[in-house]
Design a protein around this motif. Structure first.
Motif, short mmCIF file in Angstrom:
data_model
loop_
_atom_site.label_atom_id
_atom_site.label_comp_id
_atom_site.label_asym_id
_atom_site.label_seq_id
_atom_site.Cartn_x
_atom_site.Cartn_y
_atom_site.Cartn_z
N ILE A 366 0.84 -1.21 0.00
CA ILE A 366 0.00 0.00 0.00
C ILE A 366 0.87 1.25 0.00
O ILE A 366 0.61 2.21 -0.74
CB ILE A 366 -0.95 -0.02 1.21
CG1 ILE A 366 -1.97 -1.14 1.06
CG2 ILE A 366 -1.67 1.32 1.36
CD1 ILE A 366 -2.86 -1.33 2.27
N GLY A 367 1.91 1.26 0.83
CA GLY A 367 2.76 2.44 0.88
C GLY A 367 3.63 2.61 -0.35
O GLY A 367 3.88 3.73 -0.79
N ILE A 391 3.39 -4.93 19.24
CA ILE A 391 2.61 -3.74 18.91
C ILE A 391 3.43 -2.75 18.10
O ILE A 391 2.89 -2.03 17.25
CB ILE A 391 2.08 -3.09 20.22
CG1 ILE A 391 1.17 -1.91 19.90
CG2 ILE A 391 3.23 -2.69 21.12
CD1 ILE A 391 -0.04 -2.25 19.12
N THR A 392 4.76 -2.70 18.30
CA THR A 392 5.57 -1.75 17.53
C THR A 392 5.60 -2.14 16.05
O THR A 392 5.55 -1.27 15.18
CB THR A 392 6.99 -1.69 18.09
OG1 THR A 392 7.52 -3.01 18.19
CG2 THR A 392 6.99 -1.05 19.46
N ASN A 393 5.68 -3.44 15.76
CA ASN A 393 5.63 -3.87 14.36
C ASN A 393 4.26 -3.57 13.74
O ASN A 393 4.16 -3.18 12.57
CB ASN A 393 5.91 -5.37 14.26
CG ASN A 393 7.34 -5.71 14.59
OD1 ASN A 393 8.24 -4.96 14.25
ND2 ASN A 393 7.55 -6.82 15.27
N ALA A 398 1.02 0.18 10.29
CA ALA A 398 -0.02 1.19 10.14
C ALA A 398 0.54 2.49 9.57
O ALA A 398 -0.09 3.14 8.73
CB ALA A 398 -0.68 1.46 11.50
N VAL A 399 1.72 2.87 10.02
CA VAL A 399 2.36 4.08 9.48
C VAL A 399 2.71 3.89 8.02
O VAL A 399 2.53 4.79 7.19
CB VAL A 399 3.62 4.42 10.31
CG1 VAL A 399 4.41 5.54 9.65
CG2 VAL A 399 3.22 4.83 11.72
N GLN A 400 3.21 2.69 7.66
CA GLN A 400 3.60 2.43 6.29
C GLN A 400 2.42 2.48 5.34
O GLN A 400 2.57 2.86 4.17
CB GLN A 400 4.26 1.04 6.21
CG GLN A 400 4.90 0.72 4.88
CD GLN A 400 6.19 1.46 4.68
OE1 GLN A 400 7.16 1.26 5.39
NE2 GLN A 400 6.22 2.35 3.71
N SER A 713 7.28 6.91 0.46
CA SER A 713 6.72 5.65 -0.01
C SER A 713 7.79 4.61 -0.26
O SER A 713 7.57 3.42 -0.05
CB SER A 713 5.91 5.89 -1.29
OG SER A 713 6.75 6.34 -2.33
N ILE A 714 8.97 5.03 -0.67
CA ILE A 714 10.05 4.09 -0.94
C ILE A 714 10.65 3.55 0.35
O ILE A 714 10.97 2.37 0.47
CB ILE A 714 11.13 4.76 -1.81
CG1 ILE A 714 10.60 4.96 -3.23
CG2 ILE A 714 12.40 3.94 -1.85
CD1 ILE A 714 11.54 5.72 -4.14
N LYS A 715 10.78 4.41 1.35
CA LYS A 715 11.49 4.04 2.56
C LYS A 715 10.61 3.21 3.48
O LYS A 715 9.44 3.50 3.67
CB LYS A 715 11.96 5.30 3.28
CG LYS A 715 12.78 5.01 4.51
CD LYS A 715 13.34 6.28 5.09
CE LYS A 715 14.08 6.01 6.38
NZ LYS A 715 15.12 5.02 6.20
N ARG A 716 11.19 2.18 4.08
CA ARG A 716 10.48 1.38 5.06
C ARG A 716 10.53 2.04 6.42
O ARG A 716 11.45 2.78 6.74
CB ARG A 716 11.10 -0.02 5.16
CG ARG A 716 10.77 -0.93 4.01
CD ARG A 716 11.40 -2.28 4.18
NE ARG A 716 10.92 -2.96 5.35
CZ ARG A 716 11.31 -4.18 5.71
NH1 ARG A 716 12.20 -4.81 4.99
NH2 ARG A 716 10.83 -4.76 6.78
#
Length: 808
Positions: A366-367, A391-393, A398-400, A713-716
């Motif tokens: 999606i990102g 939860i951090t993963n 969710a941020v991605q 969008s490219i960066k994880r």
């Protein structure tokens, strides 16, 4: 027994018939002699080949009757060893006897294909090595034997599996080493894809492992292989699905934002050398002005600015050169892939780790492709709890999955739940820090989610005594100083670079209508012309150099010209008069309309005359349309209207005059810029001006720059960075290990008396005084002094009766 003797030894009759000694020859010695004289040893070759065929028939009959290797002929290790030795012997000498051994490669391949499961392990490895030797010498094509080698990897023999796997990888890599043979590669890929899509789990898993290894080594580095690996996520076997998901997640390495000096120095040695242009004034101040400590701070600031600029230029150059690659980046139908994978996530009954892997891959797609999958955010909302496992993963996923193409209404419930569940006064310190960091990352991608009341509440955590919480709140302030300073309180705004900055509305797109950076070229030329002609402007403001470039004159007038106060006041008064006259004319009589038309025509004539004078760079005295003489007010008005903004204000009273003015201005600018065609020197100049502008911004922002949506969008998203400065609780064993780590240099505890007893170096000064022979007078004086001290002590104690000792 006759067959066994025929296999194990060479009979002496052919050797004596050929005129040689009848002593028995070993296969290695015979092999070296046959390579030296191929024609003279055809009889020996025929004999060895017949012995190989006889042993091969026996083993094939055993495989056909389903005998095990323990009860059949394979139970004799000598027979299996002789067959393997003869297979290797014939493979070595085949380049010299291609006609005689034409059927030998097909026999080996068919033998392995039909009888490999029932063969002894040593014999399987020997026959496989013989076939590998034929492929390496290009006697056999890899396309004809690829299915056999893939089948050998499914057997339980570990050594054979490693041998066949390494052969397939190295042979395909060697085939594509000099140039790409696309038809052959496509044929091999079709074989691998058919094995991968089959229902047999073992074979499909070996095919997936081979494809992943070839893709990782950049041998099959194309879209077909990437899509085949991605489609393995929908395999019926969960093990193959997990293997494909783990490859997709582990393929990309998370880049660290804070590059060290060593890494930046290594990057400077690459082909793309970023240009860093700093102002001479800043460099001079850092080297020569101020105290030693202030100069150190200025130098550090310059170094930070240079590092940030180098990194930005390096990322932009990597993006332009398309060096970034990911298998997910080359999906043929990313929207369909994400929807299909999300439907499998909703219906699968796998364990929690597998669901997390699927969720991460969906969020990454999606990102990366900026997709819209509205059902994904309510699905994440069910798991957003501080006590949730991993939860951090989950929050990083969710941020991605957030980007500027997603409607803010779809993400707002998830955003509010993160704030309500993590950021409140009763929450733990770790949860508050993680929540603030997640809010910052989401607002970096979607600033429209933040409101002024919520931001002011979150900013108050900057006064927290916990470093993790205060640092997260300050990072949120730093972000909104650049994105939207108006949401912050005045004392938190600091000194933003753009006080009127605001986030783009949903769906708003900035369309490029010109060459990027061409305005910098015009501004730079205008600054140069203004600096060159400053003396002439001070001497005589009305005279303009006729030899200068017209574009430089227009930009120089817009930047560096100074007008008289009287001219400005008169121009403003005239503008007000015209506006008042328009407001007063509220009737629609014919006389009024005729009067308005006359005024519009006069304004159009004046505007066109003044524009022609600006393009031709001449100040000629002419009448203002009605033949009246030129006055100071008209001259001031002309100087005022030489600016483009002044012309727009004057032409605002008439739509036709505005259209005519715009057409004339466009024609003038196009004639100045040589029909809009830029040369290589112009592009180089734009690059230098852009580097100067970035240096100024970097110095003002102290290294902070909001990345673009494409870069985001490219960066994880690294889950570890969401827990920055958070202290993890240590167990008792970890605390004890930490305590003992600081006591490694200490010795074992010992009392002072024990240390004195262990002393071997000599006596101390006090010990030497006890042994020193004192003179007689000194001894008497010491005794008398001790008596006096004892007597004084008794007097101070008083005459109280203290008892009598029993032994006196």
């Amino acid at each position: 027994m006759s067959n066994h003797h025929a296999i194990t030894a060479l009979s002496p009759e052919p050797l004596s018939a050929s005129g040689r000694s009848s002593e028995k020859l070993s296969l290695s010695l015979l092999q070296s002699k046959m390579k030296c004289d191929p024609d003279g040893y055809e009889a020996e070759l025929t004999l060895v080949y017949k012995q190989f065929n006889a042993a091969l028939d026996l083993f094939q009959q055993q495989a056909a009757l389903n005998f095990s290797s323990i009860s059949g002929i394979g139970s004799d290790p000598n027979v299996a060893k002789d067959l393997g030795d003869r297979a290797m012997f014939l493979a070595h000498v085949m380049p010299f006897y291609r006609k005689q051994l034409a059927e030998f490669p097909s026999q080996l391949a068919e033998f392995l294909k039909s009888s490999a499961p029932t063969l002894p392990s040593g014999l399987r490895c020997h026959v496989t090595q013989a076939l590998i030797l034929l492929v390496n010498r290009q006697i056999v094509d890899i396309q004809a034997t690829l299915a056999v080698f893939m089948e050998l990897q499914t057997l339980g023999d570990r050594n054979l599996r490693k041998l066949a796997f390494s052969h397939v990888i190295h042979s395909i890599k060697r085939m594509n080493q000099k140039n790409k043979n696309e038809p052959k590669n496509r044929a091999l890929q079709n074989i691998m894809f058919s094995i991968l899509q089959a229902e047999d789990e073992t074979r499909a898993r070996r095919a997936l492992t081979t494809l992943c290894e070839l893709h990782r080594r950049k041998v099959w580095f194309d879209e077909r292989t990437a899509n085949a690996i991605c489609k393995a996520c929908f395999h019926s076997s969960s093990r193959i699905m997990i293997a494909a998901l783990s490859f997709l997640l582990d393929y990309e390495k998370i880049e660290d934002d804070d590059d060290s000096d060593a890494s930046s120095d290594e990057d400077d040695l690459t082909t793309h050398n970023p240009q860093v242009i700093l102002s001479k004034e800043a460099v001079y101040k850092a080297q020569h002005k101020g105290t030693t400590s202030s100069k150190k701070k200025k130098k550090a600031k310059l170094q930070r600015a240079m590092r940030s600029m180098k990194k930005q230029q390096r990322l932009s150059s990597e993006k332009s050169s398309l060096t970034y690659y990911s298998p997910l980046n080359h999906l043929i139908d990313p929207q369909g892939f994400a929807e299909k994978l999300f439907s499998r996530l909703q219906t699968c009954n796998e364990r929690f780790e597998v669901k997390m892997m699927i969720l991460k891959v969906i969020a990454r797609i999606i990102g990366l492709h900026r997709l819209i999958l509205l059902n994904f955010y309510p699905f994440l909302q069910k798991y957003v709890q501080p006590h949730q496992r991993d939860i951090t993963n989950l929050l990083a996923a969710a941020v991605q999955a957030c980007h500027d193409m997603v409607p803010p209404d779809a993400v707002e419930p998830l955003f509010k739940q993160i704030v309500n569940q993590f950021v409140h006064d009763r929450s733990r310190t770790e949860a508050i820090a993680v929540g603030l960091n997640v809010v910052r990352e989401i607002c970096l991608r979607m600033p429209l989610l933040m409101t002024d009341d919520l931001l002011q509440d979150l900013v108050l955590y900057k006064k927290s005594h916990e470093k993790a919480v205060s640092a997260a709140a300050r990072s949120l302030i730093t972000l909104f100083r650049e994105v939207c300073p108006s949401l912050l309180v005045k004392k938190d705004r600091g000194r933003p670079t753009d006080p009127k900055a605001r986030p783009r509305a949903f769906g708003e797109v900035s369309v490029a209508s010109n060459v990027p950076g061409v305005e910098l070229l015009q501004d730079g030329d205008g600054n140069e012309s203004a600096s060159d002609g400053s003396d002439d402007d001070n001497d005589n403001k009305e005279n303009i150099d006729t030899d200068g470039d017209e574009e430089n004159q227009l930009s120089g007038d817009a930047i560096g010209s100074e007008d008289d106060d009287s001219g400005d006041d008169n121009a403003i008064d005239e503008d007000n008069d015209t506006n008042n006259s328009i407001d007063d004319d509220s009737g629609f009589s014919e006389d009024d309309l005729d009067g308005d038309d006359d005024e519009e025509e006069e304004l159009e004539a004046e505007d066109v005359d003044e524009l022609e004078e600006g393009c031709d760079s001449k100040n000629s005295e002419s009448d203002a349309g009605d033949g009246s003489p030129v006055t100071k007010e008209s001259m001031a008005k002309k100087r005022k209207f030489s600016d483009f903004d002044g012309q727009l204000i004057a032409a605002d009273t008439s739509l036709r005059a505005l259209k005519r003015l715009a057409e004339a201005k466009i024609g003038c600018v196009s004639s100045d810029s040589s029909d809009g065609i830029l040369s290589n020197e112009d592009f180089q100049r734009i690059k230098e001006l852009k580097a100067k502008k970035e240096a100024k911004i970097a110095l003002a922002q102290q290294g902070f720059k909001v990345p673009s949506s494409d870069q985001l969008s490219i960066k994880r998203v690294d889950p570890v960075k969401l827990e920055a400065h958070v202290r993890q609780k240590l167990s008792k064993e970890e605390r004890l290990a930490l305590i003992r780590a600081g006591r490694e240099d200490r010795g074992k505890y010992m009392a002072r008396a024990a240390i004195k007893q262990k002393k071997t170096g000599g006596l101390s000064n006090r010990q030497k005084e006890h042994k020193k022979a004192m003179p007689l007078a000194a001894k008497r004086a010491k005794v008398a002094k001790s008596r006096q001290e004892k007597k004084k002590k008794q007097q101070r104690a008083g005459k109280q009766f203290r008892g009598r000792k029993a032994w006196k």
